[in-house]
Design an enzyme around this catalytic site. Structure first.
Site, mmCIF file in Angstrom:
data_model
loop_
_atom_site.group_PDB
_atom_site.id
_atom_site.type_symbol
_atom_site.label_atom_id
_atom_site.label_comp_id
_atom_site.label_asym_id
_atom_site.label_seq_id
_atom_site.Cartn_x
_atom_site.Cartn_y
_atom_site.Cartn_z
ATOM 1 N N ARG A 1 38.164 11.570 -38.155
ATOM 2 C CA ARG A 1 38.233 12.891 -37.509
ATOM 3 C C ARG A 1 39.517 13.617 -37.914
ATOM 4 O O ARG A 1 39.516 14.839 -38.078
ATOM 5 C CB ARG A 1 38.123 12.737 -35.983
ATOM 6 C CG ARG A 1 37.917 14.075 -35.278
ATOM 7 C CD ARG A 1 37.573 13.906 -33.814
ATOM 8 N NE ARG A 1 38.651 13.259 -33.080
ATOM 9 C CZ ARG A 1 38.554 12.816 -31.826
ATOM 10 N NH1 ARG A 1 37.408 12.947 -31.169
ATOM 11 N NH2 ARG A 1 39.569 12.243 -31.220
ATOM 12 N N GLU B 1 32.556 22.080 -23.167
ATOM 13 C CA GLU B 1 33.350 20.914 -22.773
ATOM 14 C C GLU B 1 34.546 21.399 -21.964
ATOM 15 O O GLU B 1 34.687 22.600 -21.713
ATOM 16 C CB GLU B 1 33.795 20.106 -23.990
ATOM 17 C CG GLU B 1 34.683 20.880 -24.953
ATOM 18 C CD GLU B 1 35.215 20.005 -26.087
ATOM 19 O OE1 GLU B 1 35.527 18.833 -25.849
ATOM 20 O OE2 GLU B 1 35.337 20.520 -27.202
ATOM 21 N N LYS C 1 40.370 18.654 -34.085
ATOM 22 C CA LYS C 1 41.444 18.455 -33.094
ATOM 23 C C LYS C 1 42.699 19.194 -33.558
ATOM 24 O O LYS C 1 43.710 18.591 -33.934
ATOM 25 C CB LYS C 1 41.701 16.956 -32.886
ATOM 26 C CG LYS C 1 42.071 16.624 -31.459
ATOM 27 C CD LYS C 1 41.886 15.155 -31.169
ATOM 28 C CE LYS C 1 42.618 14.710 -29.942
ATOM 29 N NZ LYS C 1 42.269 15.419 -28.705
HETATM 30 N N1 PLP Z 1 37.316 17.129 -26.201
HETATM 31 C C1 PLP Z 1 38.586 17.533 -26.278
HETATM 32 C C2 PLP Z 1 38.867 18.979 -26.300
HETATM 33 C C3 PLP Z 1 39.618 16.588 -26.353
HETATM 34 O O1 PLP Z 1 40.898 16.970 -26.422
HETATM 35 C C4 PLP Z 1 39.294 15.220 -26.321
HETATM 36 C C5 PLP Z 1 40.345 14.218 -26.441
HETATM 37 O O2 PLP Z 1 40.543 13.592 -27.429
HETATM 38 C C6 PLP Z 1 37.955 14.839 -26.228
HETATM 39 C C7 PLP Z 1 36.997 15.817 -26.168
HETATM 40 C C8 PLP Z 1 37.568 13.422 -26.195
HETATM 41 O O3 PLP Z 1 37.577 12.843 -27.478
HETATM 42 P P1 PLP Z 1 37.814 11.316 -27.670
HETATM 43 O O4 PLP Z 1 36.774 10.610 -26.886
HETATM 44 O O5 PLP Z 1 37.638 11.105 -29.129
HETATM 45 O O6 PLP Z 1 39.169 11.015 -27.196
HETATM 46 C C1 COI Z 2 42.785 12.442 -25.694
HETATM 47 O O1 COI Z 2 41.952 12.111 -24.857
HETATM 48 O O2 COI Z 2 43.276 11.637 -26.503
HETATM 49 C C2 COI Z 2 43.236 13.815 -25.774
HETATM 50 O O3 COI Z 2 43.726 14.174 -26.814
HETATM 51 C C3 COI Z 2 43.060 14.696 -24.621
HETATM 52 C C4 COI Z 2 44.315 15.344 -24.140
HETATM 53 C C5 COI Z 2 45.365 14.392 -23.700
HETATM 54 C C6 COI Z 2 44.820 16.343 -25.134
#
Ligand code: PLP
Ligand code: COI
Length: 340
Positions: free
Chosen positions: A82, A220, A184
């Site tokens: 990612r 989201e 991200k």
């Molecule tokens: N959506 C957003 C906007 C986020 O910042 C995060 C955090 O990482 C997620 C979703 C969840 O992603 P992940 O499960 O890969 O941490």
């Molecule tokens: C995560 O879940 O790792 C995120 O990046 C979400 C937030 C802390 C920015």
């Protein structure tokens, strides 16, 4: 190795300076060999690309201690991929994915004393970040970049851990169609700050963003994906090109389908059908699975059971996912990666 003297059980989701971080710089068209450093400061030109045109992306994953004492992390290959995707979209040189995984292991190992012990409920949050470091004055990508990974011990993202939260449907937008919502990028979070401060002041734990084009579909929250359970017991997952492909959500989908035998439906989810679902939650690395107890949709309150404890289906998914992460339940090969 002696652990740091920290009250592990009472950690919040905060930054703490730990001993080592990993740094690699991109210059003259290539990444250098990278190394661990004790220096937590970054010195930049006042004209660095990141400071003006927000050329930055980041990742988040967790390292933790399993029951048998191993320090492991969860699906770092997905974060590596990612971050490459984020970098490409922002015209930054992707950090090689194999090196990303090795660097995560190296920095966690070097900070083993900061990894919370098994059963403490805490973990070591691993934050890879990349930014344009060389001067840019016309709107253009930088020529030099820094890739860095630091770690910090954390507790639950939302106060109260897995207790249901109260969120609202946001009046601000997060990510345009064909924008950067699916990567991200730091800029996706900059625009959410005003809104999250306002939400917290008004007693909401998070903002649910809807699709900016029609303002009818659930996207989201600022820091997590959303999942639903419908009356038939199906797991319903919003589908959109402008939400972040959460690794937790993709893992939950696999757990629900392949381990719990649930039916999973990935589709557009409309604001108008929020009241039809029986359970709702946020999912992400920081959030893990955080149940949503109530949503405020401009004065209309939608409730999903009790505000005291997690709803039953989400609890089952939570127990299975965290059981796999803890090494108590066998999960798909390669999900739990041993570091030391
Ligand atoms: N959506 C957003 C906007 C986020 O910042 C995060 C955090 O990482 C997620 C979703 C969840 O992603 P992940 O499960 O890969 O941490
Ligand atoms: C995560 O879940 O790792 C995120 O990046 C979400 C937030 C802390 C920015």
């Amino acid at each position: 190795m002696e652990k740091k003297n920290i009250d592990w059980g009472n950690l919040g989701f905060n930054y703490m300076v730990t001993d080592y971080r990993y740094v690699s710089n991109f210059k003259d068209g290539k990444w250098d060999n990278g190394q661990l450093t004790k220096d937590d400061k970054v010195v930049l030109s006042e004209d660095a690309g990141v400071l003006h045109y927000c050329q930055a992306c980041f990742e988040g994953l967790k390292a933790y201690t399993t029951e048998n004492g191993d320090i492991v992390c969860f699906r770092p290959d997905m974060n590596a991929k990612r971050m490459s995707d984020s970098a490409k979209r922002l015209v930054m040189p992707p950090f090689p994915e194999e090196r990303f995984i090795e660097a995560v292991k190296e920095v966690v190992k070097a900070n083993a004393a900061w990894v919370p012990p098994f059963g403490s409920g805490a973990s070591l949050y691993v934050r890879p970040v990349m930014f344009g470091s060389s001067p840019v004055i016309g709107v253009a990508p930088a020529e030099e970049y820094q890739f860095r990974i630091f770690v910090t011990p954390v507790g639950p993202y939302f106060k109260g851990g897995a207790k249901p939260i109260f969120v609202r449907i946001s009046d601000f937008d997060r990510a345009a169609p064909r924008g950067t919502g699916d990567i991200k990028a730091g800029l996706n979070y900059a625009m959410s700050l005003y809104n999250i401060v306002d939400a917290h002041e008004k007693g909401y734990a998070e903002n649910i963003y809807v699709d900016p084009a029609t303002r009818t579909k659930i996207e989201e929250t600022g820091g997590a994906n959303i999942i639903f359970i419908d009356k038939e017991g199906n797991l319903v997952v919003p589908k959109s090109g402008s939400i972040l492909p959460s690794i937790t959500r993709r893992s939950i989908v696999a757990v629900a389908k392949d381990i719990l035998g649930m039916n999973v439906i990935e589709r557009e989810v409309f604001v108008s059908e929020l009241g039809d679902f029986v359970e709702c939650g946020l999912c992400g690395t920081a959030a893990v699975i955080s149940p949503i107890g109530k949503i405020d949709n401009h004065g209309e309150i939608i409730e999903y059971g009790s505000m005291d404890k997690m709803s039953p289906t989400l609890q089952k998914i939570y127990d299975t996912l965290t059981g796999i992460q803890a090494g108590k339940i066998e999960g798909p090969e390669g999900w739990v990666v041993k570091i030391c």
